[in-house]
Design a protein around this motif. Structure first.
Motif, PDB file in Angstrom:
ATOM      1  N   PHE A 106       7.300  -7.755   6.164  1.00 15.59           N
ATOM      2  CA  PHE A 106       7.617  -9.131   5.757  1.00 15.59           C
ATOM      3  C   PHE A 106       6.352  -9.975   5.673  1.00 15.59           C
ATOM      4  O   PHE A 106       6.211 -10.825   4.778  1.00 15.59           O
ATOM      5  CB  PHE A 106       8.600  -9.737   6.773  1.00 15.59           C
ATOM      6  CG  PHE A 106       8.953 -11.161   6.488  1.00 15.59           C
ATOM      7  CD1 PHE A 106       9.862 -11.485   5.485  1.00 15.59           C
ATOM      8  CD2 PHE A 106       8.357 -12.202   7.198  1.00 15.59           C
ATOM      9  CE1 PHE A 106      10.188 -12.802   5.208  1.00 15.59           C
ATOM     10  CE2 PHE A 106       8.670 -13.522   6.929  1.00 15.59           C
ATOM     11  CZ  PHE A 106       9.587 -13.822   5.930  1.00 15.59           C
ATOM     12  N   LEU A 107       5.397  -9.748   6.611  1.00 15.59           N
ATOM     13  CA  LEU A 107       4.171 -10.552   6.643  1.00 15.59           C
ATOM     14  C   LEU A 107       3.119 -10.086   5.633  1.00 15.59           C
ATOM     15  O   LEU A 107       2.146 -10.787   5.381  1.00 15.59           O
ATOM     16  CB  LEU A 107       3.556 -10.495   8.048  1.00 15.59           C
ATOM     17  CG  LEU A 107       4.345 -11.178   9.165  1.00 15.59           C
ATOM     18  CD1 LEU A 107       3.678 -10.941  10.512  1.00 15.59           C
ATOM     19  CD2 LEU A 107       4.469 -12.680   8.889  1.00 15.59           C
ATOM     20  N   THR A 108       3.308  -8.876   5.080  1.00 10.46           N
ATOM     21  CA  THR A 108       2.330  -8.354   4.122  1.00 10.46           C
ATOM     22  C   THR A 108       2.354  -9.185   2.845  1.00 10.46           C
ATOM     23  O   THR A 108       3.413  -9.349   2.224  1.00 10.46           O
ATOM     24  CB  THR A 108       2.639  -6.883   3.784  1.00 10.46           C
ATOM     25  OG1 THR A 108       2.646  -6.137   4.983  1.00 10.46           O
ATOM     26  CG2 THR A 108       1.587  -6.323   2.825  1.00 10.46           C
ATOM     27  N   PRO A 109       1.189  -9.734   2.445  1.00  5.31           N
ATOM     28  CA  PRO A 109       1.186 -10.543   1.217  1.00  5.31           C
ATOM     29  C   PRO A 109       1.383  -9.682  -0.032  1.00  5.31           C
ATOM     30  O   PRO A 109       1.062  -8.501  -0.044  1.00  5.31           O
ATOM     31  CB  PRO A 109      -0.228 -11.169   1.217  1.00  5.31           C
ATOM     32  CG  PRO A 109      -1.046 -10.280   2.088  1.00  5.31           C
ATOM     33  CD  PRO A 109      -0.123  -9.668   3.083  1.00  5.31           C
ATOM     34  N   GLY A 110       1.931 -10.299  -1.071  1.00  4.68           N
ATOM     35  CA  GLY A 110       2.119  -9.588  -2.335  1.00  4.68           C
ATOM     36  C   GLY A 110       3.439  -8.847  -2.379  1.00  4.68           C
ATOM     37  O   GLY A 110       4.392  -9.186  -1.670  1.00  4.68           O
ATOM     38  N   TYR A 111       3.451  -7.772  -3.158  1.00  5.21           N
ATOM     39  CA  TYR A 111       4.683  -7.009  -3.405  1.00  5.21           C
ATOM     40  C   TYR A 111       5.124  -6.254  -2.152  1.00  5.21           C
ATOM     41  O   TYR A 111       4.341  -5.511  -1.550  1.00  5.21           O
ATOM     42  CB  TYR A 111       4.432  -6.025  -4.548  1.00  5.21           C
ATOM     43  CG  TYR A 111       5.567  -5.067  -4.792  1.00  5.21           C
ATOM     44  CD1 TYR A 111       6.763  -5.494  -5.388  1.00  5.21           C
ATOM     45  CD2 TYR A 111       5.449  -3.726  -4.420  1.00  5.21           C
ATOM     46  CE1 TYR A 111       7.801  -4.608  -5.601  1.00  5.21           C
ATOM     47  CE2 TYR A 111       6.481  -2.838  -4.637  1.00  5.21           C
ATOM     48  CZ  TYR A 111       7.661  -3.285  -5.227  1.00  5.21           C
ATOM     49  OH  TYR A 111       8.675  -2.408  -5.443  1.00  5.21           O
ATOM     50  N   ALA A 112       6.362  -6.469  -1.722  1.00  2.92           N
ATOM     51  CA  ALA A 112       6.894  -5.774  -0.550  1.00  2.92           C
ATOM     52  C   ALA A 112       7.381  -4.382  -0.950  1.00  2.92           C
ATOM     53  O   ALA A 112       8.095  -4.236  -1.933  1.00  2.92           O
ATOM     54  CB  ALA A 112       8.052  -6.571   0.042  1.00  2.92           C
ATOM     55  N   PRO A 113       6.955  -3.363  -0.219  1.00  4.60           N
ATOM     56  CA  PRO A 113       7.392  -2.002  -0.569  1.00  4.60           C
ATOM     57  C   PRO A 113       8.896  -1.819  -0.377  1.00  4.60           C
ATOM     58  O   PRO A 113       9.526  -2.525   0.410  1.00  4.60           O
ATOM     59  CB  PRO A 113       6.608  -1.133   0.421  1.00  4.60           C
ATOM     60  CG  PRO A 113       6.290  -2.040   1.554  1.00  4.60           C
ATOM     61  CD  PRO A 113       6.120  -3.407   0.974  1.00  4.60           C
ATOM     62  N   ASN A 114       9.445  -0.868  -1.110  1.00  7.05           N
ATOM     63  CA  ASN A 114      10.879  -0.587  -1.028  1.00  7.05           C
ATOM     64  C   ASN A 114      11.182   0.215   0.247  1.00  7.05           C
ATOM     65  O   ASN A 114      10.774   1.371   0.384  1.00  7.05           O
ATOM     66  CB  ASN A 114      11.298   0.213  -2.269  1.00  7.05           C
ATOM     67  CG  ASN A 114      12.792   0.451  -2.295  1.00  7.05           C
ATOM     68  OD1 ASN A 114      13.519  -0.047  -1.439  1.00  7.05           O
ATOM     69  ND2 ASN A 114      13.237   1.197  -3.274  1.00  7.05           N
ATOM     70  N   LEU A 115      11.888  -0.432   1.190  1.00  5.63           N
ATOM     71  CA  LEU A 115      12.171   0.225   2.468  1.00  5.63           C
ATOM     72  C   LEU A 115      13.052   1.459   2.300  1.00  5.63           C
ATOM     73  O   LEU A 115      13.001   2.387   3.109  1.00  5.63           O
ATOM     74  CB  LEU A 115      12.854  -0.772   3.416  1.00  5.63           C
ATOM     75  CG  LEU A 115      12.051  -2.026   3.761  1.00  5.63           C
ATOM     76  CD1 LEU A 115      12.794  -2.863   4.769  1.00  5.63           C
ATOM     77  CD2 LEU A 115      10.684  -1.651   4.305  1.00  5.63           C
TER      78      LEU A 115
END
Length: 277
Positions: A106-115
């Motif tokens: 959630f805190l990672t900037p940019g595109y969130a990977p598909n869990l």
């Protein structure tokens, strides 16, 4: 045979074969020691390392590997050295790992990977490098179990007996749990968290219907793992279904068929003995 002409399907078959071997060996040890829950704990806890890897900009697999190893050693240490119950320690580390993974992603900037990629994996996208890592791990596992087979057998079925013969039980417990963690983490990238747990439990449970011999359980587990994954891959490709979920359904179907076969076989044997008597 036409399917084998597709490189992605060929790689998926190789990955399924190697996953069946590594999980067949490590899973038999886990099932024999009645520690299936620990495999689930390490599997989910490594999710924290995957999320941390994304957040820090390093390889998520590397992050998951480090987190998985630390979680495995932490569970083993807490269970042996403190008064906390093993299942409680697993539950704490399991939920902490999942929570940290979600927070870091959630805190990672940019595109969130598909869990979902890490929950169910995508065996059809496996690379040549992934296959090489899995092959090295399989070789390491096979050599370790061949060299120390008798010690592992003693520890798996009767730890106190092994201690009474002055065997280095604690050292082997740490070594084995480290290998289990490596198997889990390397397979998560390929087949996902859910399918790793299935590879660790369902083929072994099916094998256990036919034999109680540790060596044969490993052998049958690998065979059932290969059979289920190959059939699952074929069905998923033909029916355009998710590969991981299809493989799990085929594993359960094979277990059900084997259980019915063994039940009928046992009843016939009882009837035959009653007729003779």
């Amino acid at each position: 045979m036409e399917l084998l002409s597709y490189s992605f399907f060929y790689n998926a078959l190789l990955a399924a074969l190697l996953a069946s071997i590594s999980c067949g060996i490590a899973g038999t040890y886990i099932v024999a020691r009645r520690k299936v829950f620990i495999a689930g704990g390490i599997t989910h806890a490594s999710f924290g390392g995957i999320g941390m890897g994304y957040f820090l900009g390093v390889s998520p697999v590397l992050g998951g590997s480090v987190f998985g190893l630390l979680s495995a050693l932490g569970i083993e240490f807490i269970a042996k050295k403190t008064e906390i119950r093993e299942d409680s320690a697993i539950g704490i580390i399991w939920s902490l790992g999942m929570a940290l993974g979600i927070i870091f992603i959630f805190l990672t900037p940019g595109y969130a990977p598909n869990l979902m990629t890490y929950l169910f994996g995508n065996i059809l996208t496996v690379s040549s490098a992934d296959i090489l890592y899995m092959a090295v791990l399989c070789l390491l596992l096979i050599l370790f179990f061949l060299i120390f087979y008798r010690i592992i057998l003693f520890i798996a079925f009767d730890e106190e007996y092994a201690r009474s013969h002055k065997l280095p039980v604690q050292t082997f417990n740490y070594l084995l749990i480290t290998l289990v963690a490596l198997v889990i983490v390397l397979n998560i990238r390929i087949v996902g968290i859910i399918l790793v747990i299935s590879f660790f439990t369902i083929p072994q449970s099916t094998a256990n219907l036919f034999t109680r011999n540790f060596k044969w359980i490993i052998f049958y587990s690998i065979i059932f793992g290969m059979l289920g994954s190959f059939l699952g891959l074929y069905i998923s490709f033909k029916a355009n279904l998710p590969s991981g979920a299809t493989i799990i359904c085929v594993f359960v179907l094979i277990y059900t068929v084997a259980w019915i076969y063994r039940t009928i076989q046992k009843r016939r044997l009882i009837h035959r003995q009653l007729r003779i008597s």
